[in-house]
Design a protein around this motif. Structure first.
Motif, PDB file in Angstrom:
ATOM      1  N   LEU A  10      -2.425   6.935 -11.194  1.00  0.00           N
ATOM      2  CA  LEU A  10      -1.363   6.139 -10.572  1.00  0.00           C
ATOM      3  C   LEU A  10      -1.707   4.650 -10.600  1.00  0.00           C
ATOM      4  O   LEU A  10      -0.845   3.813 -10.880  1.00  0.00           O
ATOM      5  CB  LEU A  10      -1.121   6.592  -9.131  1.00  0.00           C
ATOM      6  CG  LEU A  10      -0.310   7.866  -8.952  1.00  0.00           C
ATOM      7  CD1 LEU A  10      -0.328   8.300  -7.488  1.00  0.00           C
ATOM      8  CD2 LEU A  10       1.110   7.686  -9.435  1.00  0.00           C
ATOM      9  N   ASP A  11      -2.966   4.326 -10.308  1.00  0.00           N
ATOM     10  CA  ASP A  11      -3.389   2.923 -10.346  1.00  0.00           C
ATOM     11  C   ASP A  11      -3.273   2.349 -11.754  1.00  0.00           C
ATOM     12  O   ASP A  11      -2.888   1.192 -11.928  1.00  0.00           O
ATOM     13  CB  ASP A  11      -4.815   2.767  -9.828  1.00  0.00           C
ATOM     14  CG  ASP A  11      -4.910   2.865  -8.319  1.00  0.00           C
ATOM     15  OD1 ASP A  11      -3.902   2.552  -7.647  1.00  0.00           O
ATOM     16  OD2 ASP A  11      -5.974   3.259  -7.812  1.00  0.00           O
ATOM     17  N   ALA A  12      -3.604   3.167 -12.760  1.00  0.00           N
ATOM     18  CA  ALA A  12      -3.502   2.711 -14.143  1.00  0.00           C
ATOM     19  C   ALA A  12      -2.046   2.465 -14.540  1.00  0.00           C
ATOM     20  O   ALA A  12      -1.749   1.563 -15.332  1.00  0.00           O
ATOM     21  CB  ALA A  12      -4.144   3.726 -15.085  1.00  0.00           C
TER      22      ALA A  12
ATOM     23  N   LYS B 269       0.873  -1.170   0.000  1.00  0.00           N
ATOM     24  CA  LYS B 269       0.000   0.000   0.000  1.00  0.00           C
ATOM     25  C   LYS B 269       0.909   1.218   0.000  1.00  0.00           C
ATOM     26  O   LYS B 269       1.718   1.393   0.904  1.00  0.00           O
ATOM     27  CB  LYS B 269      -0.896   0.027   1.228  1.00  0.00           C
ATOM     28  CG  LYS B 269      -1.909  -1.074   1.272  1.00  0.00           C
ATOM     29  CD  LYS B 269      -2.731  -0.975   2.538  1.00  0.00           C
ATOM     30  CE  LYS B 269      -3.707  -2.120   2.649  1.00  0.00           C
ATOM     31  NZ  LYS B 269      -4.446  -2.072   3.917  1.00  0.00           N
ATOM     32  N   VAL B 270       0.749   2.047  -1.017  1.00  0.00           N
ATOM     33  CA  VAL B 270       1.581   3.239  -1.158  1.00  0.00           C
ATOM     34  C   VAL B 270       0.709   4.447  -0.848  1.00  0.00           C
ATOM     35  O   VAL B 270      -0.255   4.736  -1.565  1.00  0.00           O
ATOM     36  CB  VAL B 270       2.161   3.346  -2.592  1.00  0.00           C
ATOM     37  CG1 VAL B 270       3.045   4.570  -2.707  1.00  0.00           C
ATOM     38  CG2 VAL B 270       2.913   2.080  -2.961  1.00  0.00           C
TER      39      VAL B 270
ATOM     40  N   PHE C 143      -2.183   2.256  -4.706  1.00  0.00           N
ATOM     41  CA  PHE C 143      -2.008   3.652  -4.296  1.00  0.00           C
ATOM     42  C   PHE C 143      -3.220   4.121  -3.513  1.00  0.00           C
ATOM     43  O   PHE C 143      -4.360   3.919  -3.912  1.00  0.00           O
ATOM     44  CB  PHE C 143      -1.776   4.535  -5.520  1.00  0.00           C
ATOM     45  CG  PHE C 143      -0.453   4.268  -6.179  1.00  0.00           C
ATOM     46  CD1 PHE C 143       0.707   4.861  -5.715  1.00  0.00           C
ATOM     47  CD2 PHE C 143      -0.362   3.397  -7.256  1.00  0.00           C
ATOM     48  CE1 PHE C 143       1.930   4.593  -6.304  1.00  0.00           C
ATOM     49  CE2 PHE C 143       0.852   3.129  -7.855  1.00  0.00           C
ATOM     50  CZ  PHE C 143       2.003   3.733  -7.373  1.00  0.00           C
ATOM     51  N   ILE C 144      -2.943   4.772  -2.371  1.00  0.00           N
ATOM     52  CA  ILE C 144      -3.988   5.275  -1.488  1.00  0.00           C
ATOM     53  C   ILE C 144      -3.665   6.731  -1.162  1.00  0.00           C
ATOM     54  O   ILE C 144      -2.521   7.057  -0.816  1.00  0.00           O
ATOM     55  CB  ILE C 144      -4.049   4.446  -0.187  1.00  0.00           C
ATOM     56  CG1 ILE C 144      -4.362   2.987  -0.529  1.00  0.00           C
ATOM     57  CG2 ILE C 144      -5.072   5.013   0.783  1.00  0.00           C
ATOM     58  CD1 ILE C 144      -4.182   2.044   0.629  1.00  0.00           C
TER      59      ILE C 144
ATOM     60  N   LYS D 189      -6.041  11.692 -10.032  1.00  0.00           N
ATOM     61  CA  LYS D 189      -4.603  11.434  -9.911  1.00  0.00           C
ATOM     62  C   LYS D 189      -4.338  10.043  -9.342  1.00  0.00           C
ATOM     63  O   LYS D 189      -3.432   9.349  -9.795  1.00  0.00           O
ATOM     64  CB  LYS D 189      -3.939  12.514  -9.057  1.00  0.00           C
ATOM     65  CG  LYS D 189      -3.883  13.851  -9.765  1.00  0.00           C
ATOM     66  CD  LYS D 189      -3.234  14.903  -8.910  1.00  0.00           C
ATOM     67  CE  LYS D 189      -3.208  16.212  -9.668  1.00  0.00           C
ATOM     68  NZ  LYS D 189      -1.913  16.826  -9.686  1.00  0.00           N
ATOM     69  N   VAL D 190      -5.129   9.629  -8.374  1.00  0.00           N
ATOM     70  CA  VAL D 190      -4.972   8.284  -7.817  1.00  0.00           C
ATOM     71  C   VAL D 190      -5.321   7.238  -8.876  1.00  0.00           C
ATOM     72  O   VAL D 190      -4.637   6.212  -9.002  1.00  0.00           O
ATOM     73  CB  VAL D 190      -5.829   8.111  -6.544  1.00  0.00           C
ATOM     74  CG1 VAL D 190      -5.846   6.660  -6.087  1.00  0.00           C
ATOM     75  CG2 VAL D 190      -5.311   9.007  -5.437  1.00  0.00           C
TER      76      VAL D 190
END
Length: 142
Positions: free
Chosen positions: A70-72, A50-51, A95-96, A66-67
């Protein structure tokens, strides 16, 4: 009893450093922008990480976009970081958004605003801010 610096914690710290470098230098996606990696939590089996990230945006929709970006790009980011780290298993990145930095700044601004309003009211009533503090100290000593 667990060791003070367990292997998973050391890997999490190294992963945090490498992710920060990769996101700052190697990511060219304009949707992500400036991102800060606050913390990384790695599972005990090293399969997942978990980032926790922060953006300097307050708009909830922009943060969500934006999250999602990042996940993509998580697979690409994972491959870049895997080239920098010597691990048999590279954790899958999740990403969290971490709102603690934004909340801390908001709380700090609220406290500053209350202090300035209090000082303004004291000046308005003809009391010096330092004199009012001295009076409360003297009353407490009695």
């Amino acid at each position: 009893m667990a060791k003070e610096f367990s292997r998973t914690r050391r890997i999490a710290q190294q992963l945090q450093q490498e992710l920060a470098v990769v996101l700052q230098r190697d990511m060219k996606d304009p949707r992500i922008g400036f991102v800060t990696v606050n913390d990384v939590d790695v599972s005990r089996d090293l399969n997942y990480a978990k980032v926790y990230v922060t953006f300097f945006e307050e708009d909830v929709k922009l943060v969500e976009q934006k999250v999602e970006a990042l996940d993509a790009a998580a697979g690409y980011i994972r491959s870049l970081v895997a080239g920098r780290m010597k691990l048999r298993v590279m954790p899958e990145l999740r990403f969290i958004y971490d709102s603690s930095l934004v909340e801390g700044m908001r709380m700090s601004n609220l406290v500053s605003r209350v202090i300035s309003n209090d000082e303004a009211k004291q000046k308005q009533h003809g009391v010096e801010p330092d004199a009012a503090q001295d009076e409360t100290k003297e009353e407490g000593d009695k």
